[in-house]
Design a protein around this motif. Structure first.
Motif, PDB file in Angstrom:
ATOM      1  N   GLU A  72       0.858  -1.188   0.000  1.00  0.00           N
ATOM      2  CA  GLU A  72       0.000   0.000   0.000  1.00  0.00           C
ATOM      3  C   GLU A  72       0.892   1.236   0.000  1.00  0.00           C
ATOM      4  O   GLU A  72       1.712   1.418   0.894  1.00  0.00           O
ATOM      5  N   GLU A  78     -11.433   4.036   6.869  1.00  0.00           N
ATOM      6  CA  GLU A  78     -12.742   4.118   7.522  1.00  0.00           C
ATOM      7  C   GLU A  78     -12.552   4.156   9.029  1.00  0.00           C
ATOM      8  O   GLU A  78     -11.806   3.349   9.595  1.00  0.00           O
ATOM      9  N   ARG A  91      -9.686   1.068   9.400  1.00  0.00           N
ATOM     10  CA  ARG A  91      -9.471  -0.017   8.451  1.00  0.00           C
ATOM     11  C   ARG A  91      -9.640   0.535   7.037  1.00  0.00           C
ATOM     12  O   ARG A  91     -10.157   1.626   6.831  1.00  0.00           O
ATOM     13  N   ASN A  92      -9.175  -0.228   6.042  1.00  0.00           N
ATOM     14  CA  ASN A  92      -9.597  -0.027   4.659  1.00  0.00           C
ATOM     15  C   ASN A  92      -9.504  -1.360   3.933  1.00  0.00           C
ATOM     16  O   ASN A  92      -9.123  -2.375   4.508  1.00  0.00           O
ATOM     17  N   ASP A  93      -9.885  -1.363   2.658  1.00  0.00           N
ATOM     18  CA  ASP A  93      -9.944  -2.628   1.925  1.00  0.00           C
ATOM     19  C   ASP A  93      -8.566  -3.189   1.605  1.00  0.00           C
ATOM     20  O   ASP A  93      -8.435  -4.397   1.374  1.00  0.00           O
ATOM     21  N   TYR A  94      -7.545  -2.362   1.577  1.00  0.00           N
ATOM     22  CA  TYR A  94      -6.198  -2.842   1.271  1.00  0.00           C
ATOM     23  C   TYR A  94      -5.483  -3.407   2.490  1.00  0.00           C
ATOM     24  O   TYR A  94      -4.621  -4.290   2.362  1.00  0.00           O
ATOM     25  N   GLU A 118      -6.578  -4.330   6.559  1.00  0.00           N
ATOM     26  CA  GLU A 118      -7.683  -4.355   7.523  1.00  0.00           C
ATOM     27  C   GLU A 118      -7.369  -3.571   8.787  1.00  0.00           C
ATOM     28  O   GLU A 118      -8.214  -2.845   9.309  1.00  0.00           O
ATOM     29  N   SER A 137      -3.707  -0.332  -5.116  1.00  0.00           N
ATOM     30  CA  SER A 137      -3.200   0.045  -3.794  1.00  0.00           C
ATOM     31  C   SER A 137      -1.863   0.759  -3.861  1.00  0.00           C
ATOM     32  O   SER A 137      -1.402   1.296  -2.852  1.00  0.00           O
TER      33      SER A 137
END
Length: 235
Positions: free
Chosen positions: A108, A115, A153-156, A158, A200
């Protein structure tokens, strides 16, 4: 008040905006340059709080200063001396508190949204913010240590941040300045410089677009977090 100890692991990954914030708040701080061979303190009681920055190494590397640092972190937890970790610093905190450090599912790098989880602990640090864009530069990640609470967190990746009482550890970099971003883009470490085609990972050109505006927004977010953190500093 005692000074804040800031531990630096790499000459290009200094305190950044954190130092500006502390200066403006009238809080003394002392830089401990691991990269220059400076020794770690054996007792954290001399500091009002301890902050740790980023670095290109892994917490799992066999470096001689890592076990003493993990012991120092555990000592700070026992004594309720607030800890603040950025990326590698957050990973050091997680490891010392009983978590594990592993390769993330993807690299990343660049500007990515995170979030804020709907937890009371998250609201203490981020107020009513539900989502914000921050800076990322990592290929490993931490698990949430026992007793801590995941708050970002984010999708890339956790696990982007956790909190445990007065302590907060980030996987992301909220401390960035314009100068730091430009320096990192010029002199990448071999792992992060590998060409990878994934959403990412942003190119250096993408990272530096609208850089001043992005940094100004991130600094405001960081100031809010740092204001909450210094409330717990020891006198």
């Amino acid at each position: 008040m005692k000074p804040v100890g800031i531990i630096r692991f790499s000459p290009t990954e200094g305190p950044g905006y954190l130092s500006k914030f502390l200066n403006e708040a009238g809080i003394r701080w002392q830089l401990i340059r691991i990269d220059a061979g400076e020794p770690l303190p054996t007792d954290c009681s001399a500091y009002a709080g301890i902050a740790m920055m980023g670095g290109p190494m892994s917490v799992n590397d066999p470096l001689p200063w890592i076990p003493p640092l993990l012991a120092l972190i555990r000592d700070a937890v026992r004594k309720d001396i607030p800890l603040l970790g950025h990326c590698l610093g957050g990973q050091m905190m997680a490891k010392a508190m009983g978590g594990t450090i592993t390769n993330n599912k993807c690299m990343e790098k660049g500007w990515h949204a995170v979030e804020v989880l709907p937890q009371p602990e998250a609201r203490q640090w981020f107020g009513g913010i539900e989502r914000f864009t921050t800076f990322q530069w990592h290929y490993q990640t931490f698990s949430i240590p026992p007793g801590a609470m995941q708050i970002l967190r984010n999708d890339y990746c956790e696990n982007q941040a956790f909190t445990h009482g007065p302590h907060i550890g980030f996987q992301c970099h909220i401390e960035m300045t314009v100068e730091m971003v430009r320096e990192w883009c010029k002199g990448e470490d071999p792992v992060m410089a590998r060409p990878v085609e994934t959403p990412s990972v942003q190119s250096n050109m993408e990272i530096q677009q609208d850089l001043e505006t992005r940094i100004a927004s991130l600094n405001r977010l960081a100031a809010s977090v740092y204001t909450r953190w210094i409330e717990g500093l020891k006198k």
